[in-house]
Design an enzyme around this catalytic site. Structure first.
Site, PDB file in Angstrom:
ATOM      1  N   GLU A 428       0.828  -1.209   0.000  1.00  0.00           N
ATOM      2  CA  GLU A 428       0.000   0.000   0.000  1.00  0.00           C
ATOM      3  C   GLU A 428       0.862   1.258   0.000  1.00  0.00           C
ATOM      4  OE1 GLU A 428      -3.197  -0.434   2.888  1.00  0.00           O
ATOM      5  OE2 GLU A 428      -4.040  -2.060   1.708  1.00  0.00           O
ATOM      6  N   GLU A 507      -3.637  -9.280  -0.318  1.00  0.00           N
ATOM      7  CA  GLU A 507      -4.235  -9.096   1.011  1.00  0.00           C
ATOM      8  C   GLU A 507      -5.751  -9.086   0.856  1.00  0.00           C
ATOM      9  OE1 GLU A 507      -2.283  -6.062   3.417  1.00  0.00           O
ATOM     10  OE2 GLU A 507      -4.205  -5.534   4.295  1.00  0.00           O
TER      11      GLU A 507
HETATM   12  C1  GAL Z   1      -4.463  -2.882   4.988  1.00  0.00           C
HETATM   13  C2  GAL Z   1      -2.986  -2.810   5.345  1.00  0.00           C
HETATM   14  C3  GAL Z   1      -2.675  -3.660   6.547  1.00  0.00           C
HETATM   15  C4  GAL Z   1      -3.696  -3.412   7.618  1.00  0.00           C
HETATM   16  C5  GAL Z   1      -5.073  -3.705   7.101  1.00  0.00           C
HETATM   17  C6  GAL Z   1      -6.179  -3.564   8.131  1.00  0.00           C
HETATM   18  O1  GAL Z   1      -4.879  -1.850   4.175  1.00  0.00           O
HETATM   19  O2  GAL Z   1      -2.202  -3.232   4.272  1.00  0.00           O
HETATM   20  O3  GAL Z   1      -1.381  -3.379   7.001  1.00  0.00           O
HETATM   21  O4  GAL Z   1      -3.570  -2.097   8.014  1.00  0.00           O
HETATM   22  O5  GAL Z   1      -5.335  -2.799   6.062  1.00  0.00           O
HETATM   23  O6  GAL Z   1      -7.436  -3.741   7.538  1.00  0.00           O
END
Ligand code: GAL
Length: 814
Positions: A428, A507
């Protein structure tokens, strides 16, 4: 050509002969000594503590790895904030006094740090060796020029984690990974991370193993040397060997790389179900004497990411079923412990996980060793930010000076691990959005170039929360896989957006569950904060959320939503759930008093939440029938009962012997549900296939807490001062049912050669210390982590609580 071959064959023959002659020399060629013991520690800055003569007599004695933050007190005022775990940072000093034998005078002596969080300065005998800002990178210093051989030496390390916030999760503070003292020959030795092994051709009949060995040499008087390579199978049988021509150059303090290709016949391939490992021994020879010997594991496998067919390993299509995890080990903090990591991986294997994303930084080397051995596909990630910051004092401050070096070191360290399949150069990254300048594209190309200069066998990706064609990282054209963070609703249209490209869900999900806690009906999906009838800022006083799979981050999804779409399209090569385990810090969407996350499939103590069994039912062949919630409600309350199951056509639910109905998953259903009025007694579920019973599960309404039950995950541990036994504490009623809301205070006593490493219960709101010999149960459970000492013996753990029958468990340490 002819003369080369002759020389080569002659070289190999000489090597074979000399192998027999010099076996005893090989032992002393290189030593890698555990340097974790005998350190002194002081919390807080100390003037002149870098000087060899500094007085550290009254400092605390400890062994590494060590994380001082986890020993601290939770407070909303700690500068890390709840996002960083609400524990203290600060400055800490470590010193170690040690002797080096006179016989080492002719050698090179290095100190290797696997990781120090962060901003470390290291001195040897008052001489400054260097500064390393990155808290997740491994690094080495050459001690040789400054050592007192045959005398006393002092290494001093200053660790500065005082500038906060510098992380979006709990980092821990200190020398939290292992330290090694490495002694090699001064004349010629394999360089730091000086090997690179690849398997460019693999068939059933044979695998070619390409090995590049970089030798650092400093021969005052030149002597020709050679490098030999031997490959052994898992039974330690030599299966291939080769050698190189003698070097004929006189170079002082330089590095020469030797390349050879060996063949392994009928190779056993490495896979996630059969992670077969060979052993590769590289030796450096001078005058028929081994002057260096370096051993590594090798996995032979091939894989492919296909734009249409997704991922395949050794020619067989499969999905990467992964989780993201941060590096903390729950109540143990970030101090690395191999058994604690292994336990995490065992729990994940049990749910069918085959992939790990090291979010968002290089992992401890032990994680990769375990993934090699246990069969996990690793996405090895480098950075959570580049030049543009995410928090005030994060790595962006050091980006310009350090990113190249850090990325190179990570790739060199990790590229020989068969478990590593994907390089991620960022999560991100803010530069995704740099529409008006070129930073995003330029940096992506630079970083991808750095990785490719060191490894061309693995694809490179970034984890993008803006997976669009205007994303600067993606539009750089430098990435091999398009990484999606979230956006499950866009997966189906991936090829319309990115024709011909390869997909990975870097993710997913970010759904919330608290183990053992249920507070809302399960039939509607909620995205916080918008659609939540109890706004998170005011409601939910104890800051726990429903354990039904129906609450997620607005950018995320429920577990079921993402898995349904992932399952449907072969082009989707795999996914990494956010997260496998709850982690310290980032209690989003809550803040204080919460201090750890709610995203895990498994809680902070390592206890599976209900959704664990969803994945187990889908990702494994092991029979599953999991029904929830518990069966302790008020008379007449309407309760939704869910079941996750597999290997069966239907499930029938009974309440006190009366059938509530038969349910079957239809279409893409992943669970079945009954809505019924509570009455105390027994809830029983039976799964059947072709009319035959597969599994039966019962939940009984529990009575008052009456006794404690202790269960050790291992009743025999190694007496090495590190090994752990994880003891689950359950609060039961008279009849032996788990009391689902029990929160009894449990006190522990240990007899024998063991100590309490930490305690936990998975409660994200608890501010009780992890380093204690007591813990309250949380929804009926607690955890005690027992650590053995270096003396063998019998460890007895006794647990007591007011009004409850006590329990003991016996652990042998040998
Ligand atoms: C994502 C991020 C993670 C964590 C997650 C929580 O956007 O990459 O590190 O913060 O959100 O939902």
């Amino acid at each position: 050509m002819k003369s080369f071959l002759t020389t080569r064959i002659a070289g190999v023959l000489t090597l074979a002969l000399s192998l027999i002659m010099v076996q005893s020399f090989a032992q002393s060629a290189r030593t890698i000594a555990d340097f974790d013991k005998g350190w002194k520690f002081h919390l807080g800055d100390v003037k002149n503590a870098d000087k060899a003569s500094a007085n550290d007599k009254n400092w605390r004695n400890l062994s590494l790895p060590h994380d001082w933050s986890i020993e601290g007190t939770f407070s909303k005022d700690n500068p890390a904030s709840p996002e960083g775990g609400a524990l203290p940072g600060g400055i800490g000093w470590y010193r170690k006094t040690f002797t080096v034998p006179l016989s080492s005078q002719s050698k090179k002596v290095y100190i290797d740090f696997d990781g120090v969080y962060h901003h470390s300065d290291v001195w040897i005998n008052g001489h400054h060796l260097g500064f390393r800002p990155n808290g997740y990178i491994s690094f080495r210093y050459d001690l040789t020029p400054y050592l007192n051989f045959g005398g006393v030496n002092v290494v001093a390390v200053k660790v500065d984690n005082s500038q906060q916030p510098n992380s979006r999760w709990y980092s821990g503070s200190g020398i939290y990974r292992n330290v090694w003292l490495v002694t090699t020959s001064a004349s010629a030795a394999i360089d730091h991370w000086g090997t690179y092994m690849t398997t460019p051709e693999v068939t059933d009949a044979a695998a070619s193993v390409k090995i590049a060995v970089s030798v650092k040499h400093n021969l005052a008087k030149f002597k020709p040397y050679t490098v030999s390579t031997s490959i052994y199978d898992a039974a330690n049988k030599l299966v291939s060997s080769g050698g190189t021509v003698p070097s004929n150059k006189q170079i002082i303090d330089s590095v020469t790389t030797f390349n050879s290709t060996l063949t392994v016949k009928n190779p056993h391939l490495w896979s996630v179900t059969s992670p077969y490992l060979y052993k590769v021994v590289n030796r450096v020879w001078i005058n028929n004497v081994v002057v260096d010997e370096y051993t590594q594991k090798l996995g032979i496998r091939y894989f492919n990411f296909d734009a249409d067919k997704g991922f395949s390993l050794n020619g067989k299509p499969m999905k990467i079923l992964g989780v993201c995890d941060h590096h903390d080990l729950g109540s143990l903090g970030s101090a690395i412990n191999t058994r604690a990591l292994e336990r995490q991986l065992e729990i994940l294997k049990g749910m069918g996980v085959n992939g790990i994303r090291t979010s968002h930084n290089p992992p401890a080397p032990e994680l990769l060793d375990l993934c090699d051995r246990m069969g996990f596909i690793v996405m090895d990630e480098a950075f959570d930010m580049w030049k543009a910051k995410k928090s005030k004092y994060d790595y962006h401050l050091y980006w310009d000076e350090w990113h190249k070096r850090d990325l190179e070191d990570q790739v060199k360290r990790d590229r020989n691990h068969p478990s590593v399949f994907i390089w991620s150069i960022g999560n991100e990254i803010v530069e995704q959005y740099s529409k008006t300048d070129t930073a995003g594209r330029t940096i992506t190309r630079e970083l991808a170039g750095i990785v490719r200069s060191l490894d061309t066998t693995r694809p490179i990706t970034t984890a993008n929360n803006d997976p669009t064609t205007t994303n600067q990282l993606i539009s750089s054209g430098a990435l091999d896989l398009i990484g999606y963070n979230y956006h499950n609703q866009d997966y189906a249209g991936f090829h319309e957006r990115f024709p011909g490209k390869k997909f990975i869900a870097t993710e997913t999900t970010s759904a919330l569950e608290t183990r053992g806690y249920y507070d809302m009906p399960s039939d509607s999906v909620r995205r916080w904060p918008i659609a939540w009838d109890k706004p998170f800022t005011t409601g939910n006083p104890d800051n726990t959320v429903s354990a039904y799979d129906n609450v997620s981050a607005p950018w995320g999804s429920t577990h079921e939503e993402t898995w349904k779409v992932m399952k449907k399209y072969p082009m989707l090569s795999g996914m990494f759930i956010w997260t496998g385990f709850d982690y310290l810090g980032e209690p989003t969407p809550y803040s204080w008093p919460s201090r750890s996350s709610y995203f895990g499939v498994i809680d902070l103590a390592g206890f599976p939440k209900d959704v664990y069994y969803l994945y187990k039912s889908e990702w494994t062949d092991k029979p599953v029938l999991h029904i929830f919630p518990h069966w302790n409600w008020t008379q007449g309350k309407t309760v939704d009962v869910w079941a996750y199951y597999n290997n069966a056509d239907e499930v029938e639910l009974y309440l006190n012997g009366k059938s509530i109905g038969v349910k079957k998953k239809t279409g893409d259903d992943l669970h079945v549900m009954w809505r019924l009025k509570f009455e105390p007694g027994t809830l029983k579920a039976i799964s059947r296939r072709n009319g035959k019973v597969v599994l039966t599960k019962e939940i009984h309404t529990a009575g008052a807490p009456a006794k404690i039950e202790l269960t050790a995950d291992r009743k025999a541990i190694k007496a090495d001062g590190r090994d752990l036994s994880f003891v689950t504490v359950r609060i039961l009623d008279k009849a032996g049912n788990l009391v689902p809301n029990a929160d009894n205070l449990v006190k522990f006593k240990i007899a024998g050669p063991g100590s309490m490493a930490s305690v936990d219960n998975g409660d994200p709101v608890s501010h009780d210390p992890f380093k204690a010999d007591w813990r309250k149960a949380f929804h009926g459970l607690a955890l005690a982590i027992i650590q053995g000492k270096e003396t063998a013996g019998t460890i007895t753990l006794t647990a007591t609580a007011d009004g409850l029958a006590p329990a003991t468990v016996v652990i042998k340490s040998k």
